[in-house]
Design an enzyme around this catalytic site. Structure first.
Site, PDB file in Angstrom:
ATOM      1  N   GLU A   1      44.743  33.227  49.093  1.00 50.61           N
ATOM      2  CA  GLU A   1      46.218  32.964  48.766  1.00 50.61           C
ATOM      3  C   GLU A   1      46.732  34.258  48.264  1.00 50.61           C
ATOM      4  O   GLU A   1      46.275  35.088  47.188  1.00 50.61           O
ATOM      5  CB  GLU A   1      45.644  32.149  47.309  1.00 50.61           C
TER       6      GLU A   1
ATOM      7  N   CYS B   1      52.800  34.277  41.866  1.00 50.86           N
ATOM      8  CA  CYS B   1      53.003  34.759  43.348  1.00 50.86           C
ATOM      9  C   CYS B   1      54.144  33.926  43.765  1.00 50.86           C
ATOM     10  O   CYS B   1      54.893  33.844  44.609  1.00 50.86           O
ATOM     11  CB  CYS B   1      51.880  34.173  43.998  1.00 50.86           C
TER      12      CYS B   1
ATOM     13  N   GLU C   1      57.299  42.123  46.324  1.00 48.14           N
ATOM     14  CA  GLU C   1      57.104  41.207  45.048  1.00 48.14           C
ATOM     15  C   GLU C   1      57.665  41.960  43.832  1.00 48.14           C
ATOM     16  O   GLU C   1      56.820  43.107  43.474  1.00 48.14           O
ATOM     17  CB  GLU C   1      55.623  40.875  44.826  1.00 48.14           C
TER      18      GLU C   1
ATOM     19  N   LYS D   1      34.235  36.631  40.797  1.00 50.99           N
ATOM     20  CA  LYS D   1      34.507  37.986  40.440  1.00 50.99           C
ATOM     21  C   LYS D   1      35.925  37.895  39.697  1.00 50.99           C
ATOM     22  O   LYS D   1      36.859  37.904  40.506  1.00 50.99           O
ATOM     23  CB  LYS D   1      34.488  38.992  41.177  1.00 50.99           C
TER      24      LYS D   1
HETATM   25  P1  NAD Z   1      44.930  42.460  43.501  1.00 49.63           P
HETATM   26  O1  NAD Z   1      45.108  42.031  44.788  1.00 49.63           O
HETATM   27  O2  NAD Z   1      44.936  43.800  42.673  1.00 49.63           O
HETATM   28  O3  NAD Z   1      43.631  41.732  42.735  1.00 49.63           O
HETATM   29  C1  NAD Z   1      42.911  40.532  42.809  1.00 49.63           C
HETATM   30  C2  NAD Z   1      41.561  40.641  42.800  1.00 49.63           C
HETATM   31  O4  NAD Z   1      41.030  41.558  43.797  1.00 49.63           O
HETATM   32  C3  NAD Z   1      41.166  40.888  41.515  1.00 49.63           C
HETATM   33  O5  NAD Z   1      39.843  40.334  41.253  1.00 49.63           O
HETATM   34  C4  NAD Z   1      40.720  42.238  41.716  1.00 49.63           C
HETATM   35  O6  NAD Z   1      39.556  42.977  40.690  1.00 49.63           O
HETATM   36  C5  NAD Z   1      40.204  42.395  43.084  1.00 49.63           C
HETATM   37  N1  NAD Z   1      40.237  43.879  43.982  1.00 49.63           N
HETATM   38  C6  NAD Z   1      41.252  44.571  43.696  1.00 49.63           C
HETATM   39  N2  NAD Z   1      41.153  45.773  44.488  1.00 49.63           N
HETATM   40  C7  NAD Z   1      40.078  45.213  45.371  1.00 49.63           C
HETATM   41  C8  NAD Z   1      39.434  45.810  46.304  1.00 49.63           C
HETATM   42  N3  NAD Z   1      39.677  47.022  46.972  1.00 49.63           N
HETATM   43  N4  NAD Z   1      38.243  45.237  46.935  1.00 49.63           N
HETATM   44  C9  NAD Z   1      37.839  44.197  46.560  1.00 49.63           C
HETATM   45  N5  NAD Z   1      38.452  43.462  45.638  1.00 49.63           N
HETATM   46  C10 NAD Z   1      39.698  43.973  45.053  1.00 49.63           C
HETATM   47  O7  NAD Z   1      45.971  41.504  42.614  1.00 49.63           O
HETATM   48  P2  NAD Z   1      46.227  41.097  41.070  1.00 49.63           P
HETATM   49  O8  NAD Z   1      47.260  42.403  40.818  1.00 49.63           O
HETATM   50  O9  NAD Z   1      45.226  40.806  40.438  1.00 49.63           O
HETATM   51  O10 NAD Z   1      47.201  39.693  41.136  1.00 49.63           O
HETATM   52  C11 NAD Z   1      48.494  39.840  41.498  1.00 49.63           C
HETATM   53  C12 NAD Z   1      48.672  39.380  43.123  1.00 49.63           C
HETATM   54  O11 NAD Z   1      48.184  38.277  43.313  1.00 49.63           O
HETATM   55  C13 NAD Z   1      50.172  39.140  43.409  1.00 49.63           C
HETATM   56  O12 NAD Z   1      50.204  39.742  44.822  1.00 49.63           O
HETATM   57  C14 NAD Z   1      50.363  37.755  43.495  1.00 49.63           C
HETATM   58  O13 NAD Z   1      51.278  37.305  44.371  1.00 49.63           O
HETATM   59  C15 NAD Z   1      48.884  37.216  43.968  1.00 49.63           C
HETATM   60  N6  NAD Z   1      48.742  35.876  43.627  1.00 49.63           N
HETATM   61  C16 NAD Z   1      48.742  34.899  44.579  1.00 49.63           C
HETATM   62  C17 NAD Z   1      48.610  33.672  44.175  1.00 49.63           C
HETATM   63  C18 NAD Z   1      48.542  32.580  45.206  1.00 49.63           C
HETATM   64  O14 NAD Z   1      48.129  31.381  45.007  1.00 49.63           O
HETATM   65  N7  NAD Z   1      48.978  32.884  46.461  1.00 49.63           N
HETATM   66  C19 NAD Z   1      48.494  33.399  42.952  1.00 49.63           C
HETATM   67  C20 NAD Z   1      48.396  34.277  41.968  1.00 49.63           C
HETATM   68  C21 NAD Z   1      48.436  35.613  42.153  1.00 49.63           C
END
Ligand code: NAD
Length: 484
Positions: A253, A287, A387, A177
């Site tokens: 992650e 991240c 962040e 997803k």
């Molecule tokens: P996000 O948590 O908003 O979304 C990530 C995923 O979760 C997306 O597919 C989104 O559709 C889904 N999602 C969102 N809300 C949800 C819910 N309530 N229930 C289930 N799924 C849900 O994050 P983002 O804005 O897409 O990405 C940025 C974040 O990702 C930052 O915090 C960043 O640090 C982190 N990140 C971490 C890594 C790592 O390897 N540690 C790598 C890249 C990004």
């Protein structure tokens, strides 16, 4: 693969199809705010169909030989490399990142396919006598089973290959997803994996604007054995709770708040070069982005002045224009959020060292933010604890190593730390005193498909990449054979 000919439907059981509710959602170009294309919007029934397809394909895929599974990944790697320019343009169109960053992402993302194609044939085990001599112990590894993969928008290709490649290498089928902001790259990757020979049902893709409902449905399904999530810590906590119902294996992650520590003996030119990579890759939306610059007070002014000079050279613009260093942020809401963090830091007494006016010809509906440098940032400012996810540098000073470590560790996150020092003994000490899953010493980027990427504390659980990344998709089996 021009944007509009890229797949826009769900990919279920090896076929492209509309969502059960026939709904679609718009994918927007952050550079202009204009809609690019509409994509099928998966609902719960589609999520269940994807799980059913993955579950049906699971025994057959696990039964393929490691060499056969590796061959699919190697073919996919070659296809991704061949399509570098098309994929980079697609990534830029939906995520906004500059083309140079997008091309780097394709190379990085492709490498996971090659790396895990290589690791697929290196599944080991153990065999040896039990200590009391009663029998022979055999330890093997088996595919964990149907895996649910949830990815963020900031690296739409690499975060997908970092999960799909080890899952397939281990013999797991999957449902992916993508983030609603960037589904197109994932769909293009699903098409490539299909062309590379992944059998029907091995990879299923369910873009959706209803992330919470899709995840709830998939994680409640007893056929799903594993969750691998990359995204914010906040959403990660929700998914961890949901995965508890079926006691799924999890790899999380999550967010980061990386310190970037510059000691008084550092090579300042090299530290500034590393800082530009650690901060401005992907316009600060990583991240692993340096979130807090901690600089020894004796070199703080020299470092800050040199960094400001570099930041003032950055070209802001639409990512698809060659020569652009900083593209738009993912959305207008992201710009508002980062701008509010800057305002809060200024209200707490930070000094604005640079924030040049944006070029006048930028599309008014694009999500642009001027690269900004703040010094003298107060520790209680929100920008220190959260962040940033944008092109803003925050600089604080310290007096000695102990203070640097205390400041660096003063966060619930623990993903990555950067350290610049010429003192190797100090570098070694910091590998243990800094609370982070990864440390870069005299380098501004740690990501490497051959290395175990991941965090400690609230930055996550498990590792992606390296041999460790494969083990996340395997369960350990132990057997003992009695002496008879
Ligand atoms: P996000 O948590 O908003 O979304 C990530 C995923 O979760 C997306 O597919 C989104 O559709 C889904 N999602 C969102 N809300 C949800 C819910 N309530 N229930 C289930 N799924 C849900 O994050 P983002 O804005 O897409 O990405 C940025 C974040 O990702 C930052 O915090 C960043 O640090 C982190 N990140 C971490 C890594 C790592 O390897 N540690 C790598 C890249 C990004």
């Amino acid at each position: 693969m021009p944007v509009l000919t890229t797949p826009t439907q769900l990919f279920l059981d090896g076929r492209w199809c509309d969502a059960a509710g026939s709904e679609t959602f718009a994918v927007v170009n952050p550079a202009t705010g204009a809609g690019l294309v509409r994509v099928a919007d998966a609902v719960e029934a589609d999520a269940t169909a994807a799980v059913a397809a993955a579950a049906a394909a699971q025994p057959g895929w696990a039964g393929r030989t490691p060499r056969e599974r590796a061959a699919v990944l190697h073919r996919a790697h070659a296809l991704v490399i061949d399509a570098t320019e098309e994929l980079a343009r697609l990534i830029t169109a939906e995520s906004g990142k500059p083309l140079t960053d997008a091309r780097s992402e394709v190379a990085y993302g492709a490498e996971f396919l090659r790396w895990f194609g290589e690791e697929a044939v290196r599944v080991g085990g153990r065999y040896g006598p039990s200590p009391d001599g009663r029998g022979q112990m055999i330890v093997t590894r088996a595919p964990v089973g149907v895996s649910y993969l949830v990815t963020p928008w900031n690296f739409p290709l690499a975060m997908a290959t970092r999960k799909i490649a080890p899952a397939l290498a281990a013999g797991c089928t999957c449902v992916i997803k993508p983030a609603a902001a960037t589904p197109l790259t994932t769909l293009a990757l699903a098409a490539i994996l299909h062309e590379a020979g992944a059998p029907h049902g091995v990879v299923n893709a369910v873009p959706s604007s209803r992330a919470a409902a899709i995840s709830r449905t998939v994680l409640a399904d007893e056929r799903v054995a594993k969750l691998s999530f990359t995204g914010s810590t906040e959403v990660g906590r929700v998914l961890l709770r949901e995965s508890a119902q079926q006691v799924q294996r999890t790899s999380m992650e999550l967010g980061g708040n990386a310190p970037f520590i510059v000691f008084e003996d550092a090579d300042i030119r090299s530290a500034v070069a590393g800082a530009m990579v650690a901060k401005f890759r992907n316009s600060g939306q990583a991240c692993t982005a340096a979130n807090r610059f901690l600089v020894h007070r004796d070199v703080a002014e020299e470092f800050t002045a040199a960094l400001v000079a570099e930041v003032e050279r950055l070209r802001v613009g639409p990512g698809d224009q060659e020569g652009v260093d900083v593209g738009p942020l993912i959305s207008p809401a992201a710009v508002d959020r980062v701008a509010a963090l800057v305002d809060d830091a200024l209200a707490h007494g930070a000094t604005l060292r640079t924030s040049r006016a944006l070029p006048k010809n930028l599309p008014a509906t694009g999500s642009y933010l001027a690269p900004t440098v703040l010094s003298n940032v107060a520790p209680q400012s929100r920008i220190v604890g959260e962040e940033i996810f944008g092109p803003v540098v925050t600089i604080m000073t310290f007096s000695d190593e102990e203070e640097a470590v205390t400041l660096a560790n003063d966060t619930e996150y623990g993903l990555v730390s950067y350290v610049y020092t010429r003192d190797l003994a100090r570098g070694h000490r910091l590998l243990t005193s800094l609370e982070s899953g990864m440390t870069g010493v005299n380098i501004g980027m740690v990501s490497d498909p051959a290395a175990p990427f991941g965090g400690v504390k609230q930055s996550g659980l498990g590792r992606e990449g390296g041999h460790e990344g494969l083990e996340e998709y395997q369960s350990v089996r132990y057997a003992v054979i009695g002496a008879g």
